[in-house]
Design a protein around this motif. Structure first.
Motif, PDB file in Angstrom:
ATOM      1  N   PRO A 120       2.837   5.949  -6.016  1.00 23.24           N
ATOM      2  CA  PRO A 120       3.562   7.117  -5.494  1.00 23.24           C
ATOM      3  C   PRO A 120       4.813   6.762  -4.707  1.00 23.24           C
ATOM      4  CG  PRO A 120       1.216   7.417  -5.207  1.00 23.24           C
ATOM      5  CD  PRO A 120       1.401   6.008  -5.677  1.00 23.24           C
ATOM      6  N   ASP A 121       4.841   5.562  -4.071  1.00 24.92           N
ATOM      7  CA  ASP A 121       6.024   5.190  -3.292  1.00 24.92           C
ATOM      8  C   ASP A 121       7.084   4.504  -4.133  1.00 24.92           C
ATOM      9  OD1 ASP A 121       4.932   2.729  -3.805  1.00 24.92           O
ATOM     10  OD2 ASP A 121       4.780   2.097  -1.709  1.00 24.92           O
ATOM     11  N   GLY A 122       6.880   4.426  -5.458  1.00 25.15           N
ATOM     12  CA  GLY A 122       7.850   3.808  -6.344  1.00 25.15           C
ATOM     13  C   GLY A 122       7.557   2.360  -6.670  1.00 25.15           C
ATOM     14  N   GLY A 123       6.660   1.726  -5.918  1.00 22.82           N
ATOM     15  CA  GLY A 123       6.272   0.359  -6.228  1.00 22.82           C
ATOM     16  C   GLY A 123       5.423   0.301  -7.485  1.00 22.82           C
ATOM     17  N   ARG A 124       5.066  -0.913  -7.879  1.00 14.84           N
ATOM     18  CA  ARG A 124       4.299  -1.068  -9.114  1.00 14.84           C
ATOM     19  C   ARG A 124       2.849  -1.407  -8.823  1.00 14.84           C
ATOM     20  NH1 ARG A 124       5.918  -0.490 -13.898  1.00 14.84           N
ATOM     21  NH2 ARG A 124       8.125  -0.325 -14.388  1.00 14.84           N
ATOM     22  N   VAL A 157       0.096   7.712 -11.927  1.00 17.30           N
ATOM     23  CA  VAL A 157       0.009   6.264 -11.693  1.00 17.30           C
ATOM     24  C   VAL A 157      -0.551   5.570 -12.925  1.00 17.30           C
ATOM     25  CG1 VAL A 157      -1.098   4.460 -10.322  1.00 17.30           C
ATOM     26  CG2 VAL A 157      -0.206   6.501  -9.192  1.00 17.30           C
ATOM     27  N   MET A 158      -1.638   6.078 -13.469  1.00 20.36           N
ATOM     28  CA  MET A 158      -2.222   5.395 -14.628  1.00 20.36           C
ATOM     29  C   MET A 158      -1.340   5.519 -15.864  1.00 20.36           C
ATOM     30  SD  MET A 158      -5.498   7.676 -15.811  1.00 20.36           S
ATOM     31  CE  MET A 158      -5.543   9.454 -15.670  1.00 20.36           C
ATOM     32  N   ARG A 181       0.840  -1.188   0.000  1.00 20.33           N
ATOM     33  CA  ARG A 181       0.000   0.000   0.000  1.00 20.33           C
ATOM     34  C   ARG A 181       0.876   1.239   0.000  1.00 20.33           C
ATOM     35  NH1 ARG A 181      -5.252   1.500   3.601  1.00 20.33           N
ATOM     36  NH2 ARG A 181      -5.426   3.639   2.898  1.00 20.33           N
ATOM     37  N   ALA A 182       0.563   2.154  -0.886  1.00 21.37           N
ATOM     38  CA  ALA A 182       1.397   3.340  -1.024  1.00 21.37           C
ATOM     39  C   ALA A 182       0.931   4.447  -0.100  1.00 21.37           C
ATOM     40  CB  ALA A 182       1.340   3.844  -2.464  1.00 21.37           C
ATOM     41  N   GLY A 213      -3.260   5.046  -2.610  1.00 21.09           N
ATOM     42  CA  GLY A 213      -3.457   6.054  -1.576  1.00 21.09           C
ATOM     43  C   GLY A 213      -4.534   7.055  -1.894  1.00 21.09           C
ATOM     44  N   LEU A 214      -5.566   6.633  -2.625  1.00 22.91           N
ATOM     45  CA  LEU A 214      -6.626   7.555  -3.047  1.00 22.91           C
ATOM     46  C   LEU A 214      -7.813   7.461  -2.078  1.00 22.91           C
ATOM     47  CD1 LEU A 214      -6.498   6.873  -6.897  1.00 22.91           C
ATOM     48  CD2 LEU A 214      -5.178   8.519  -5.539  1.00 22.91           C
ATOM     49  N   ASP A 215      -7.678   8.111  -0.946  1.00 21.27           N
ATOM     50  CA  ASP A 215      -8.694   8.023   0.094  1.00 21.27           C
ATOM     51  C   ASP A 215      -9.951   8.823  -0.223  1.00 21.27           C
ATOM     52  OD1 ASP A 215      -6.963   6.430   1.587  1.00 21.27           O
ATOM     53  OD2 ASP A 215      -6.081   8.155   2.611  1.00 21.27           O
TER      54      ASP A 215
END
Length: 426
Positions: free
Chosen positions: A292-296, A285-286, A6-7, A226-228
């Motif tokens: 955002p944290d660099g993960g995929r 992201v899209m 989770r970012a 992270g789209l709350d």
């Protein structure tokens, strides 16, 4: 590969500006908040947006332009509620129309990465009753090349929606409307925007993901990114505080507050709500497949297929898998009664651009695109936002005229919502 991490939401490089400016007023010398671009450019943008709003009669708009490691511009203009005079602000929730398609298709691609779905599988493997479902692939639904009739162009559907905008529509009712019409062309032979495609993909997600679409998108797309502030509503709900949207797609053509209308008619194709800040996070992201944290969020090969943009037949617009490219800008736009949205990324400039506006009518065409054009002519003159009107579908939310009912649309085509033509659309 880190896909399931989770970012943490991206930290804004620039400060947030909560400014209000009534439509039609000249921009003030010192708006509340801060914008960290040069003052001359900020003033030029203020004037261009204000003048566009005045000419087109746009009640309220929020605009954000952010460049990684560079400056940012985030402003709100006009009113969020014309009945009370409440000023527009940049932290309000809004309906995003066909930008919803980017989330639904991302959910499908997560299933692809999990080995549960293949892009070249026939949709008939997952959803029964689709005309030609043994020949139409998941890929052709995602890139708008299925040939299935767009239910939001059906005159009976439009009349029913206009008569009772609070009606709750089931996905099957939407498909039944579409399937009354013969396919418009053989699968894969051309591009044509159709909300029917994305409704089918929503049903695929529910069957294979074993969750309601709302929950699967939340767990597999929104939470990792992270789209709350983003959600697919169950009914007509929209979180407070929110922008009021206005439309003349109402009985008698009277301008009406459409904020509480039930968007179930758009469902997987255009019913989601979000915020300026969430869309700022989502656009990169899209466009990249990275969190955002660099993960995929998506594996590199899957993302590469997603952004393989093919011609749509409309100049300057190409379309991938639930995502469009407009003269270098990658993302989607969306339109539905009362609301218009643009959420796009210009990768080579590492710039994100988001427009959220309320909408009264379409006499001037796509109102968000008028704002988009005015802004990009200033900030990215080599990549100006253009949205051909002919690229957008007829329906309850678009700029297209429907002689029988007036003018509604769902989204934008696109190659837009809400837009690619909008990829608009719902």
């Amino acid at each position: 590969m880190g896909r399931r991490h989770r970012a943490v939401p991206a930290v804004a490089a620039a400060s947030l500006l909560l400014a209000a400016l009534c439509a039609g007023q000249a921009p003030a010398a010192a708006l509340p908040g801060r914008v960290d671009i040069d003052p001359a450019t900020a003033e030029h943008l203020d004037e261009a947006i204000t003048e566009t709003m005045r000419k087109a009669g746009i009640p309220g708009v929020s605009v954000g332009v952010w460049t990684d490691g560079g400056g940012s511009y985030e402003r709100a203009f006009g009113t969020a509620d014309t009945a009370t005079g409440t000023p527009m602000k940049t932290d309000l929730h809004t309906r995003i129309g066909s930008v919803t398609k980017t989330f639904t298709v991302t959910a499908v691609l997560r299933l692809v990465d999990d080995g549960k779905v293949a892009l070249d599988d026939p949709i008939g493997r997952y959803v029964d009753g689709v005309p030609g479902g043994d020949r139409i692939t998941v890929r052709q639904l995602a890139d708008m090349r299925s040939g299935l009739y767009n239910y939001t162009e059906d005159p009976g559907f439009l009349a029913a929606m206009q008569k009772d905008p609070n009606r709750a529509w089931s996905p099957q009712e939407l498909l039944d409307t579409a399937f009354k019409h013969p396919p418009r062309f053989a699968p894969g032979t051309r591009w044509e925007y159709s909300n029917t495609n994305t409704v089918l993909l929503g049903l695929l997600v529910e069957k294979v993901g074993s969750l309601p679409l709302r929950d699967y998108v939340r767990d597999e797309v929104l939470e990792p990114a992270g789209l709350d502030g983003t959600a697919l509503p169950v009914g007509a709900e929209i979180p407070d505080p929110y922008v009021h949207g206005y439309t003349d797609f109402a009985p008698g053509g009277k301008t009406t507050d459409a904020s509480g209308w039930n968007p179930s008619w758009a469902w997987a194709a255009g019913a989601m709500t979000s915020t300026l800040e969430d869309l700022r996070t989502w656009a990169p992201v899209m466009a990249s497949g990275r969190l955002p944290d660099g993960g995929r969020l998506l594996e590199p090969g899957t993302q590469a297929q997603r952004v393989r943009m093919l011609p749509t037949g409309h100049q300057g617009v190409r379309y991938g898998l639930g995502i469009a490219e407009f003269d270098g800008w990658i993302g989607h736009n969306g339109e539905l009664p009362g609301y218009e949205t643009i959420a796009v990324r210009l990768p080579q400039e590492r710039t994100t651009f988001v427009v959220v506006n309320s909408d009264i009518d379409k006499k001037e065409g796509s109102l968000s695109s008028l704002i988009g054009n005015a802004v990009t002519r200033i900030v990215t003159p080599e990549n100006v936002w253009e949205l051909p009107a002919e690229a957008q579908p007829k329906g309850p939310a678009g700029p297209s005229e429907t002689p029988a009912t007036g003018r509604p649309e769902t989204g934008s085509a696109t190659p837009g919502t809400g837009t690619a033509p909008s990829p608009a659309g719902s």
